[in-house]
Design an enzyme around this catalytic site. Sequence first.
Site, PDB file in Angstrom:
ATOM      1  N   LEU A 100       1.311 -14.159   4.695  1.00 16.27           N
ATOM      2  CA  LEU A 100       1.751 -13.302   5.170  1.00 16.27           C
ATOM      3  C   LEU A 100       3.215 -12.932   5.266  1.00 16.27           C
ATOM      4  O   LEU A 100       3.893 -14.116   5.403  1.00 16.27           O
ATOM      5  CB  LEU A 100       1.146 -13.160   6.948  1.00 16.27           C
ATOM      6  CG  LEU A 100      -0.309 -13.068   7.021  1.00 16.27           C
ATOM      7  CD1 LEU A 100      -0.723 -13.211   8.560  1.00 16.27           C
ATOM      8  CD2 LEU A 100      -0.887 -11.772   6.435  1.00 16.27           C
ATOM      9  N   ASP A 101       3.774 -11.841   5.326  1.00  9.00           N
ATOM     10  CA  ASP A 101       5.026 -11.794   5.446  1.00  9.00           C
ATOM     11  C   ASP A 101       5.695 -12.586   6.796  1.00  9.00           C
ATOM     12  O   ASP A 101       4.978 -12.476   7.795  1.00  9.00           O
ATOM     13  CB  ASP A 101       5.652 -10.302   5.303  1.00  9.00           C
ATOM     14  CG  ASP A 101       5.481  -9.580   4.410  1.00  9.00           C
ATOM     15  OD1 ASP A 101       5.188 -10.336   3.216  1.00  9.00           O
ATOM     16  OD2 ASP A 101       5.528  -8.537   4.182  1.00  9.00           O
ATOM     17  N   LYS A 102       6.818 -12.835   6.843  1.00 10.40           N
ATOM     18  CA  LYS A 102       7.318 -13.658   8.112  1.00 10.40           C
ATOM     19  C   LYS A 102       7.062 -12.966   9.262  1.00 10.40           C
ATOM     20  O   LYS A 102       6.747 -13.226  10.276  1.00 10.40           O
ATOM     21  CB  LYS A 102       8.981 -13.612   7.935  1.00 10.40           C
ATOM     22  CG  LYS A 102       9.643 -14.405   9.108  1.00 10.40           C
ATOM     23  CD  LYS A 102      11.052 -14.419   8.909  1.00 10.40           C
ATOM     24  CE  LYS A 102      11.815 -14.855  10.256  1.00 10.40           C
ATOM     25  NZ  LYS A 102      13.371 -15.030  10.011  1.00 10.40           N
TER      26      LYS A 102
ATOM     27  N   ARG B 101       3.141  -2.386   3.145  1.00 15.25           N
ATOM     28  CA  ARG B 101       4.462  -1.798   3.523  1.00 15.25           C
ATOM     29  C   ARG B 101       4.879  -0.822   2.367  1.00 15.25           C
ATOM     30  O   ARG B 101       5.329   0.210   2.603  1.00 15.25           O
ATOM     31  CB  ARG B 101       5.210  -2.941   3.781  1.00 15.25           C
ATOM     32  CG  ARG B 101       4.912  -3.942   4.935  1.00 15.25           C
ATOM     33  CD  ARG B 101       5.760  -5.268   4.850  1.00 15.25           C
ATOM     34  NE  ARG B 101       7.361  -4.727   5.317  1.00 15.25           N
ATOM     35  CZ  ARG B 101       8.372  -5.826   5.302  1.00 15.25           C
ATOM     36  NH1 ARG B 101       7.979  -7.060   4.641  1.00 15.25           N
ATOM     37  NH2 ARG B 101       9.584  -5.379   5.465  1.00 15.25           N
TER      38      ARG B 101
END
Length: 346
Positions: free
Chosen positions: A152-154, A256
């Site tokens: 998962l993105d930060k 996104r």
Amino acid sequence: MALPQTPESNPVDYIDDEDFISLEIPLEMAGERLDKVLAGSLPDYSRNRLKAWVEAGAVMVDGKVTKARYLLMGGESVKVFPREMPEQFALSPEDISLDIVYEDESIIVVNKPAGLVVHPAAGNWSGTLLNGFLFRYPELKSLPRAGIVHRLDKDTSGLMVVARTPHAQTSLVRQLQERTVGRRYLAWVWGEPPSHGKVLASVGRDQRNRLKMTAGSPQGKPAATLFRRLAKGLVGESAVALLECRLETGRTHQIRVHLESLGFPLVGDPVYRKKTPGVAKNLSFNRQALHAFALSLQHPSLDKLMTWFRLPPQGLLELLPKLGMDGEVLPNEASVMGSMQNEPQK
């Protein structure tokens, strides 16, 4: 070329508080670049590491710090002060708090908070989810990437699965490749998206900004995101909506990038923000409003489909009233668990 001299072989050059490697540059090396000479003289160290030492000021030519591309004249005295590199600590255990949702002998399911990097990389060599896993589960050090099979993105929160055995890791990777892992997200977006839709657009590295991804890239990989609208709201006169997104693929920044390509950037996204209204600055929410709330997969050892659910963290819950929504618009755990259990496997 003269052989490198260590402090032990040449005690006259020894500095009490620092070990270094000394090189004397032969006259026939005149015109050669410093980084090239270092690479040829010190084969035990990688070119990248030597270059990093030069840039960090840990290499001196005749007592002066210089650049990797510096052209030598021959006859110089070079001192190299070996430095520990940050990537040396990438696989170090660190006592990091983990919200473990489920664990057994084969897998671990964790609810990752926003702000935590999953895997060490440039700029984040420590303090990652991987470092925390190695502290709590030391046996993971024997697995590639400590058993981590997806990311998962930060600044995206939510559910992730990690393997504890080679068999489990192989099974999870295969399920991800075959697109049978169920992953659902909640995404707060600007604009008025339709009640449901599917985005089919490749995702690849942006050629103008290598830190970003872009939709529809000829060099990108196929990607598919399904979404349905759960609620609508307003911030001033700007429309906003809550979407449930389902991944059929798992590309970097996929949700996104896909939603921004439709004109519906995520609330708070600092990178993908085309068509973000000016009123966004009044929300004081500075990370993408994205949460992986449900995860389902075939257990590698128990041979059964398992599903996990977690509501968004407090920061996202507090965002709801600011967007003209209440908690009742969020998915119900029982219905989500039931639908994912009954979802046909590809």
